[in-house]
Design an enzyme around this catalytic site. Structure first.
Site, PDB file in Angstrom:
ATOM      1  N   ASP A 167       8.820  -2.546   6.243  1.00 39.19           N
ATOM      2  CA  ASP A 167       7.516  -1.881   6.350  1.00 39.19           C
ATOM      3  C   ASP A 167       6.641  -2.408   5.218  1.00 39.19           C
ATOM      4  O   ASP A 167       6.784  -1.978   4.095  1.00 39.19           O
ATOM      5  CB  ASP A 167       7.716  -0.366   6.248  1.00 39.19           C
ATOM      6  CG  ASP A 167       6.425   0.409   6.212  1.00 39.19           C
ATOM      7  OD1 ASP A 167       5.360  -0.178   6.409  1.00 39.19           O
ATOM      8  OD2 ASP A 167       6.484   1.641   5.981  1.00 39.19           O
ATOM      9  N   GLU A 197      -1.997  -0.123   1.781  1.00 38.68           N
ATOM     10  CA  GLU A 197      -1.863   0.742   2.961  1.00 38.68           C
ATOM     11  C   GLU A 197      -1.090   1.996   2.625  1.00 38.68           C
ATOM     12  O   GLU A 197      -1.419   3.096   3.059  1.00 38.68           O
ATOM     13  CB  GLU A 197      -1.152  -0.025   4.093  1.00 38.68           C
ATOM     14  CG  GLU A 197      -1.169   0.699   5.442  1.00 38.68           C
ATOM     15  CD  GLU A 197       0.042   1.609   5.691  1.00 38.68           C
ATOM     16  OE1 GLU A 197       0.061   2.282   6.733  1.00 38.68           O
ATOM     17  OE2 GLU A 197       0.968   1.645   4.848  1.00 38.68           O
TER      18      GLU A 197
END
Ligand SMILES: [Zn+2]
Length: 339
Positions: A167, A197
């Site tokens: 991720d 993010e």
């Protein structure tokens, strides 16, 4: 592609400190792009110009990973910290971390390891510390403001891969591979590698504002619900195909984008599954709400154990996501008419 994934996963890049990851990605995309730019926040844009009067599509994956930031140093040499991004407390105990300068340590908490045995509640973030083996404060070569990343070895299990930070380095790998395979498109495609993010989709917000895409597409991981007795009822399965996002806690995909993705997948016999997540979000949430709004969707790589130090993905899913993204970006109708 596994070699590329391994390389990306083994690079240090907590939110706000993506420089090494960006340099690595830049090496790979520079020969494939018509134009390369980096903005003030550190987002990397690799443009592939279209051959027709198509749309402007931003395909984004984030370069950053979760980490820890030192908030205070104790005289005895222990380091207090807070989280960068969503840190699962249960994953902290006994986990190794590494700082940018190479210093490595282990995480523990007040009261020692015994406190959590027996299902007792886990301590607050302020009660955890990193021990780098220093005998006193004076011996330390890291301090307040330094950022640690989790140590998370990469393993190739054959069909499946194991590694923390998939991720969203797997999303970055998917974008790079798609750039290689995308031979022609009517659309200008801005392959975007975003920063920050994990701390609130901050990079994607300015990326979309600055580049003004017509269509936004995030490529990120999404948790599956296929392990024994999962906490949340989620339909996604590892190896079940590319996940086309319908909704998560932060956004609802534009129906026209979502339907176009489904049509393209069916037309090319690409296995896919629909994703609905009751929590979390991705860069798509920020892109969608940029300026006067951007038609936005997302494609996800199904993942087990996200944000732990060993996430698992399936190579068939990765291949299907690359095939779907490549087909979608070359399709003349990236927005399906409303029914
Ligand atoms: Zn992510």
């Amino acid at each position: 592609m596994k070699a590329l994934i391994k390389q990306l996963v083994e690079t240090y890049g907590p939110s706000g400190f993506e420089d090494e990851v960006r340099a690595l990605i830049r090496q790979h995309v520079e020969p494939l792009a018509d134009d390369i730019q980096v903005d003030a926040m550190g987002n990397l844009f690799a443009l592939k110009r279209g051959e027709g009067s198509g749309r402007r599509i931003m395909a984004a994956a984030h370069m950053d990973e979760i980490g820890l930031i030192i908030t205070q140093v104790e005289d005895a040499g222990f380091l207090r910290f807070s989280g960068i991004g969503g840190i699962p407390h249960k994953a902290l105990l006994g986990t190794r971390v590494r700082f940018a300068n190479g210093v490595t340590g282990v995480i523990s908490h007040d009261g020692g390891a015994a406190a959590e045995i027996g299902g007792k509640e886990l301590p607050d973030m302020g009660q955890w510390f990193i021990d780098v083996g220093a005998r006193s404060k004076e011996e330390l070569t890291v301090g307040v403001g330094d950022i640690a990343a989790f140590v998370r070895p990469f393993d190739d299990l054959g069909q499946r891969l194991l590694g923390g930070g998939l991720d969203d380095r797997i999303g970055c790998a998917v974008l790079i591979e798609t750039m290689k395979r995308l031979e022609s498109s009517p659309h200008d495609v801005i392959f975007t590698f975003t920063v920050q993010e994990e701390v609130g989709v901050r990079g994607a917000r300015v990326a979309a504002f600055g580049r003004e895409p017509d269509i936004g597409l995030a490529v990120d991981v999404a948790p599956t619900g296929d392990t024994p007795h999962p906490r949340h009822p989620i339909a996604l399965k590892l190896g079940g195909g590319a996940a086309i996002k319908v909704a998560d806690a932060g956004m609802i995909s534009h129906p026209g984008v979502r339907r176009a993705l489904e049509r393209v997948a069916r037309a090319r016999d690409i296995p896919y599954q629909l994703e609905v997540l009751p929590f979390g979000s991705t860069d798509a949430a920020a892109m969608q709400a940029s300026r006067a709004g951007v038609m936005t969707g997302a494609i996800s790589i199904p993942s087990r154990y996200p944000h732990l130090t060993a996430e698992m993905i399936d190579m068939d899913d990765v291949e299907n996501v690359v095939r779907l993204l490549t087909a979608y970006l070359s399709d003349p109708n990236p927005i399906e008419n409303q029914e």
